[in-house]
Write a protein that holds these residues in place. Sequence first.
Motif, mmCIF file in Angstrom:
data_model
loop_
_atom_site.group_PDB
_atom_site.id
_atom_site.type_symbol
_atom_site.label_atom_id
_atom_site.label_comp_id
_atom_site.label_asym_id
_atom_site.label_seq_id
_atom_site.Cartn_x
_atom_site.Cartn_y
_atom_site.Cartn_z
ATOM 1 N N PHE A 1 0.625 -1.116 -0.036
ATOM 2 C CA PHE A 1 0.125 0.047 0.011
ATOM 3 C C PHE A 1 1.054 1.414 -0.017
ATOM 4 C CE2 PHE A 1 -2.070 -3.391 2.183
ATOM 5 C CZ PHE A 1 -3.292 -3.666 1.662
ATOM 6 N N ASN A 2 0.614 2.167 -0.977
ATOM 7 C CA ASN A 2 1.230 3.524 -0.598
ATOM 8 C C ASN A 2 0.717 4.400 0.399
ATOM 9 O OD1 ASN A 2 2.870 3.170 -3.267
ATOM 10 N ND2 ASN A 2 1.171 3.483 -4.331
ATOM 11 N N LEU A 3 1.548 4.558 1.189
ATOM 12 C CA LEU A 3 1.230 5.580 2.329
ATOM 13 C C LEU A 3 1.178 7.079 1.930
ATOM 14 C CD1 LEU A 3 3.312 3.839 5.167
ATOM 15 C CD2 LEU A 3 0.846 3.338 4.588
ATOM 16 N N PRO A 4 0.068 7.465 2.506
ATOM 17 C CA PRO A 4 0.005 9.029 2.254
ATOM 18 C C PRO A 4 1.387 10.009 3.134
ATOM 19 C CG PRO A 4 -1.874 8.385 3.208
ATOM 20 C CD PRO A 4 -1.143 7.357 2.988
ATOM 21 N N ASP A 5 1.477 11.254 2.565
ATOM 22 C CA ASP A 5 2.510 11.903 3.196
ATOM 23 C C ASP A 5 1.951 12.016 4.772
ATOM 24 O OD1 ASP A 5 4.032 11.713 1.092
ATOM 25 O OD2 ASP A 5 3.345 13.770 0.283
ATOM 26 N N THR A 6 0.746 12.260 4.920
ATOM 27 C CA THR A 6 0.208 12.502 6.175
ATOM 28 C C THR A 6 0.601 11.514 7.284
ATOM 29 O OG1 THR A 6 -1.659 11.822 5.585
ATOM 30 C CG2 THR A 6 -1.461 13.915 5.456
ATOM 31 N N VAL A 7 0.943 10.395 7.144
ATOM 32 C CA VAL A 7 1.211 9.266 7.992
ATOM 33 C C VAL A 7 2.423 9.243 8.807
ATOM 34 C CG1 VAL A 7 1.518 6.647 8.403
ATOM 35 C CG2 VAL A 7 -0.217 7.610 6.575
ATOM 36 N N ASN A 8 2.510 9.236 9.971
ATOM 37 C CA ASN A 8 3.793 9.180 10.865
ATOM 38 C C ASN A 8 4.090 7.818 10.759
ATOM 39 O OD1 ASN A 8 5.614 9.226 12.816
ATOM 40 N ND2 ASN A 8 4.022 10.172 14.326
ATOM 41 N N LYS A 9 5.240 7.455 10.026
ATOM 42 C CA LYS A 9 5.621 6.198 9.789
ATOM 43 C C LYS A 9 6.539 5.784 11.091
ATOM 44 C CE LYS A 9 6.188 7.284 5.156
ATOM 45 N NZ LYS A 9 6.115 8.745 5.018
ATOM 46 N N GLU A 10 6.876 6.651 11.881
ATOM 47 C CA GLU A 10 7.408 5.949 13.341
ATOM 48 C C GLU A 10 6.794 5.482 14.168
ATOM 49 O OE1 GLU A 10 10.920 6.361 13.061
ATOM 50 O OE2 GLU A 10 10.606 7.116 11.190
ATOM 51 N N ASP A 11 5.410 5.933 14.183
ATOM 52 C CA ASP A 11 4.531 5.417 15.273
ATOM 53 C C ASP A 11 3.425 4.162 14.861
ATOM 54 O OD1 ASP A 11 5.657 6.749 17.153
ATOM 55 O OD2 ASP A 11 4.532 8.607 16.786
ATOM 56 N N ILE A 12 3.677 3.741 13.738
ATOM 57 C CA ILE A 12 2.646 2.491 13.233
ATOM 58 C C ILE A 12 2.738 1.572 14.151
ATOM 59 C CG2 ILE A 12 2.293 0.963 11.351
ATOM 60 C CD1 ILE A 12 3.616 3.118 9.432
ATOM 61 N N ALA A 13 1.449 1.171 14.450
ATOM 62 C CA ALA A 13 1.226 -0.155 15.535
ATOM 63 C C ALA A 13 0.515 -1.342 14.692
ATOM 64 C CB ALA A 13 0.888 0.269 16.607
ATOM 65 N N ALA A 14 0.765 -2.429 15.294
ATOM 66 C CA ALA A 14 -0.090 -3.403 14.742
ATOM 67 C C ALA A 14 -0.472 -4.568 15.715
ATOM 68 C CB ALA A 14 0.727 -4.349 13.462
ATOM 69 N N ASP A 15 -1.543 -5.270 15.319
ATOM 70 C CA ASP A 15 -1.973 -6.373 16.610
ATOM 71 C C ASP A 15 -2.551 -7.269 15.383
ATOM 72 O OD1 ASP A 15 -2.545 -7.584 18.919
ATOM 73 O OD2 ASP A 15 -4.334 -6.651 18.891
ATOM 74 N N TYR A 16 -2.518 -8.844 15.795
ATOM 75 C CA TYR A 16 -3.187 -9.802 15.194
ATOM 76 C C TYR A 16 -3.807 -10.658 16.194
ATOM 77 C CZ TYR A 16 -3.437 -13.980 12.453
ATOM 78 O OH TYR A 16 -3.988 -14.891 11.583
ATOM 79 N N ASN A 17 -5.190 -10.735 16.080
ATOM 80 C CA ASN A 17 -6.188 -11.589 16.786
ATOM 81 C C ASN A 17 -7.071 -12.163 15.939
ATOM 82 O OD1 ASN A 17 -6.103 -12.110 19.525
ATOM 83 N ND2 ASN A 17 -6.575 -9.914 20.117
ATOM 84 N N ASP A 18 -7.305 -13.504 16.330
ATOM 85 C CA ASP A 18 -8.447 -14.316 15.792
ATOM 86 C C ASP A 18 -8.310 -13.953 14.277
ATOM 87 O OD1 ASP A 18 -8.957 -15.419 18.027
ATOM 88 O OD2 ASP A 18 -10.574 -13.415 18.601
ATOM 89 N N GLY A 19 -7.359 -14.224 13.468
ATOM 90 C CA GLY A 19 -7.253 -14.243 12.135
ATOM 91 C C GLY A 19 -7.315 -12.793 11.307
ATOM 92 N N ILE A 20 -7.364 -11.804 12.415
ATOM 93 C CA ILE A 20 -7.356 -10.479 11.670
ATOM 94 C C ILE A 20 -6.258 -9.545 12.236
ATOM 95 C CG2 ILE A 20 -8.821 -8.311 11.918
ATOM 96 C CD1 ILE A 20 -11.539 -9.807 12.084
ATOM 97 N N LEU A 21 -5.704 -8.921 11.301
ATOM 98 C CA LEU A 21 -4.441 -8.269 11.249
ATOM 99 C C LEU A 21 -5.080 -6.728 11.383
ATOM 100 C CD1 LEU A 21 -1.268 -7.704 11.588
ATOM 101 C CD2 LEU A 21 -1.568 -7.601 9.001
#
Length: 143
Positions: free
Chosen positions: A102-122
């Motif tokens: 995915f192309n990220l827009p310029d407005t995204v703070n790339k340093e603070d991206i967070a992820a979680d994976y639960n019950d088959g959903i990322l």
Amino acid sequence: MKLAHRTTTNNWLPSLIDEMFTNDYMGGTAPIKSWNPAVNISEADDKFELDMIIPGFKKENITIEVDQDVLTISSEVINDKEEKTEQFTRKEFTLKSFSRSFNLPDTVNKEDIAADYNDGILNIVLPKKEEALPQPKRMITLK
């Protein structure tokens, strides 16, 4: 791909091999198609949120990378299965994989991206930069 074989009435092995290499094991003869997981993307005032449905994958097999302005989510899992009897040995392996970028827009703070994976959903939270956040209204008094 058809395999060349001798044409004899008692030899069923070549036709069995031919079927094995042209059948997708799902009841048809069409090739198996690649899989792209479903993705929902939403936007709030302070963040973008990406939800990807990837059941059957383990958290440790999922890779999330940000390179320049591109977010890539991928996984590749190989499963081996072996069955031995006195008459035969049967070994099968399966490969489950996907890759989405995915192309990220310029407005995204790339340093603070967070992820979680639960019950088959990322779930990936892409916070917006401070300057991209909506500014509060301000009152101007007349002189």
